[in-house]
Design a protein around this motif. Structure first.
Motif, PDB file in Angstrom:
ATOM      1  N   GLU A   1      -8.825   2.509  -2.856  1.00 30.91           N
ATOM      2  CA  GLU A   1      -8.828   2.438  -4.321  1.00 30.91           C
ATOM      3  C   GLU A   1      -8.709   0.993  -4.813  1.00 30.91           C
ATOM      4  N   VAL A   2      -7.752   0.249  -4.282  1.00 29.30           N
ATOM      5  CA  VAL A   2      -7.501  -1.101  -4.811  1.00 29.30           C
ATOM      6  C   VAL A   2      -8.532  -2.124  -4.353  1.00 29.30           C
ATOM      7  N   THR A   3      -9.290  -1.807  -3.316  1.00 24.21           N
ATOM      8  CA  THR A   3     -10.302  -2.758  -2.847  1.00 24.21           C
ATOM      9  C   THR A   3     -11.712  -2.371  -3.285  1.00 24.21           C
ATOM     10  N   ASP A   4     -11.829  -1.296  -4.029  1.00 19.28           N
ATOM     11  CA  ASP A   4     -13.121  -0.886  -4.562  1.00 19.28           C
ATOM     12  C   ASP A   4     -13.660  -1.969  -5.500  1.00 19.28           C
ATOM     13  N   GLU A   5     -14.970  -2.092  -5.561  1.00 16.67           N
ATOM     14  CA  GLU A   5     -15.618  -3.080  -6.435  1.00 16.67           C
ATOM     15  C   GLU A   5     -15.162  -2.962  -7.889  1.00 16.67           C
ATOM     16  N   GLU A   6     -14.847  -1.756  -8.325  1.00 21.65           N
ATOM     17  CA  GLU A   6     -14.482  -1.503  -9.720  1.00 21.65           C
ATOM     18  C   GLU A   6     -12.966  -1.430  -9.937  1.00 21.65           C
ATOM     19  N   ALA A   7     -12.185  -1.832  -8.942  1.00 24.35           N
ATOM     20  CA  ALA A   7     -10.729  -1.712  -9.011  1.00 24.35           C
ATOM     21  C   ALA A   7     -10.130  -2.598 -10.098  1.00 24.35           C
ATOM     22  N   GLU A   8      -9.024  -2.118 -10.637  1.00 20.87           N
ATOM     23  CA  GLU A   8      -8.216  -2.921 -11.555  1.00 20.87           C
ATOM     24  C   GLU A   8      -7.469  -3.971 -10.730  1.00 20.87           C
ATOM     25  N   HIS A   9      -6.816  -4.897 -11.422  1.00 20.13           N
ATOM     26  CA  HIS A   9      -5.973  -5.877 -10.742  1.00 20.13           C
ATOM     27  C   HIS A   9      -4.898  -5.125  -9.966  1.00 20.13           C
ATOM     28  N   LEU A  10      -4.569  -5.593  -8.785  1.00 22.10           N
ATOM     29  CA  LEU A  10      -3.612  -4.923  -7.901  1.00 22.10           C
ATOM     30  C   LEU A  10      -2.307  -4.577  -8.617  1.00 22.10           C
ATOM     31  N   LEU A  11      -1.805  -5.476  -9.434  1.00 19.65           N
ATOM     32  CA  LEU A  11      -0.532  -5.238 -10.108  1.00 19.65           C
ATOM     33  C   LEU A  11      -0.578  -4.037 -11.047  1.00 19.65           C
ATOM     34  N   GLU A  12      -1.761  -3.692 -11.522  1.00 22.44           N
ATOM     35  CA  GLU A  12      -1.902  -2.531 -12.406  1.00 22.44           C
ATOM     36  C   GLU A  12      -1.589  -1.212 -11.697  1.00 22.44           C
ATOM     37  N   TYR A  13      -1.640  -1.211 -10.375  1.00 26.71           N
ATOM     38  CA  TYR A  13      -1.370  -0.002  -9.594  1.00 26.71           C
ATOM     39  C   TYR A  13       0.101   0.108  -9.187  1.00 26.71           C
ATOM     40  N   MET A  14       0.874  -0.930  -9.492  1.00 27.59           N
ATOM     41  CA  MET A  14       2.223  -1.014  -8.953  1.00 27.59           C
ATOM     42  C   MET A  14       3.292  -0.812 -10.011  1.00 27.59           C
ATOM     43  N   VAL A  15       4.488  -0.423  -9.551  1.00 30.65           N
ATOM     44  CA  VAL A  15       5.658  -0.281 -10.414  1.00 30.65           C
ATOM     45  C   VAL A  15       6.750  -1.208  -9.892  1.00 30.65           C
ATOM     46  N   GLU A  16       7.742  -1.422 -10.737  1.00 30.22           N
ATOM     47  CA  GLU A  16       8.860  -2.293 -10.365  1.00 30.22           C
ATOM     48  C   GLU A  16       9.726  -1.636  -9.301  1.00 30.22           C
ATOM     49  N   PRO A  17      10.377  -2.403  -8.447  1.00 32.22           N
ATOM     50  CA  PRO A  17      10.422  -3.863  -8.376  1.00 32.22           C
ATOM     51  C   PRO A  17       9.301  -4.480  -7.536  1.00 32.22           C
TER      52      PRO A  17
ATOM     53  N   LEU B   1       0.819  -1.216   0.000  1.00 30.93           N
ATOM     54  CA  LEU B   1       0.000   0.000   0.000  1.00 30.93           C
ATOM     55  C   LEU B   1       0.852   1.266   0.000  1.00 30.93           C
ATOM     56  N   GLU B   2       1.951   1.239   0.708  1.00 33.78           N
ATOM     57  CA  GLU B   2       2.858   2.383   0.743  1.00 33.78           C
ATOM     58  C   GLU B   2       3.461   2.629  -0.637  1.00 33.78           C
ATOM     59  N   SER B   3       3.848   1.563  -1.333  1.00 32.91           N
ATOM     60  CA  SER B   3       4.443   1.739  -2.664  1.00 32.91           C
ATOM     61  C   SER B   3       3.416   2.332  -3.638  1.00 32.91           C
ATOM     62  N   ILE B   4       2.171   1.902  -3.536  1.00 37.16           N
ATOM     63  CA  ILE B   4       1.114   2.453  -4.387  1.00 37.16           C
ATOM     64  C   ILE B   4       0.868   3.915  -4.016  1.00 37.16           C
ATOM     65  N   ALA B   5       0.814   4.184  -2.734  1.00 32.36           N
ATOM     66  CA  ALA B   5       0.564   5.548  -2.259  1.00 32.36           C
ATOM     67  C   ALA B   5       1.643   6.514  -2.742  1.00 32.36           C
ATOM     68  N   VAL B   6       2.896   6.115  -2.642  1.00 29.58           N
ATOM     69  CA  VAL B   6       3.997   6.973  -3.085  1.00 29.58           C
ATOM     70  C   VAL B   6       3.897   7.216  -4.589  1.00 29.58           C
ATOM     71  N   HIS B   7       3.615   6.172  -5.343  1.00 28.76           N
ATOM     72  CA  HIS B   7       3.522   6.285  -6.803  1.00 28.76           C
ATOM     73  C   HIS B   7       2.417   7.258  -7.231  1.00 28.76           C
ATOM     74  N   TYR B   8       1.300   7.236  -6.533  1.00 27.63           N
ATOM     75  CA  TYR B   8       0.155   8.079  -6.908  1.00 27.63           C
ATOM     76  C   TYR B   8       0.029   9.368  -6.096  1.00 27.63           C
ATOM     77  N   GLY B   9       0.901   9.555  -5.109  1.00 34.23           N
ATOM     78  CA  GLY B   9       0.833  10.772  -4.302  1.00 34.23           C
ATOM     79  C   GLY B   9      -0.392  10.823  -3.407  1.00 34.23           C
ATOM     80  N   ILE B  10      -0.762   9.660  -2.854  1.00 31.43           N
ATOM     81  CA  ILE B  10      -1.916   9.560  -1.957  1.00 31.43           C
ATOM     82  C   ILE B  10      -1.475   8.888  -0.662  1.00 31.43           C
TER      83      ILE B  10
END
Length: 69
Positions: A38-54, A21-30
């Motif tokens: 966001e990631v647990t919303d009924e309409e959310a994309e697959h979790l990996l779609e919100y993430m960056v490497e590594p 969650l921290e890595s997603i938050a930093v990436h999106y500034g939230i």
């Protein structure tokens, strides 16, 4: 019904969940809380779609181990 992202986050340990969650938050500034919402919303994309490497690859491996990819 729990979506696949929420299910995955419920089976990993707290430190892993927080790191994801921290890595997603930093990436999106939230906040991590906003990232969780966001990631647990009924309409959310697959979790990996919100993430960056590594973190994305590491999370993908964890999902495979839990048969949730």
């Amino acid at each position: 019904m729990m979506n696949r992202n929420a299910k995955f986050l419920s089976v990993v340990d707290v430190a892993t969940k927080n790191a994801i969650l921290e890595s997603i938050a930093v990436h999106y500034g939230i906040t991590p809380e906003e990232a969780f919402d966001e990631v647990t919303d009924e309409e959310a994309e697959h979790l990996l779609e919100y993430m960056v490497e590594p973190q994305r690859s590491a999370t993908s491996v964890l999902m495979q181990r839990h048969s949730l990819k």
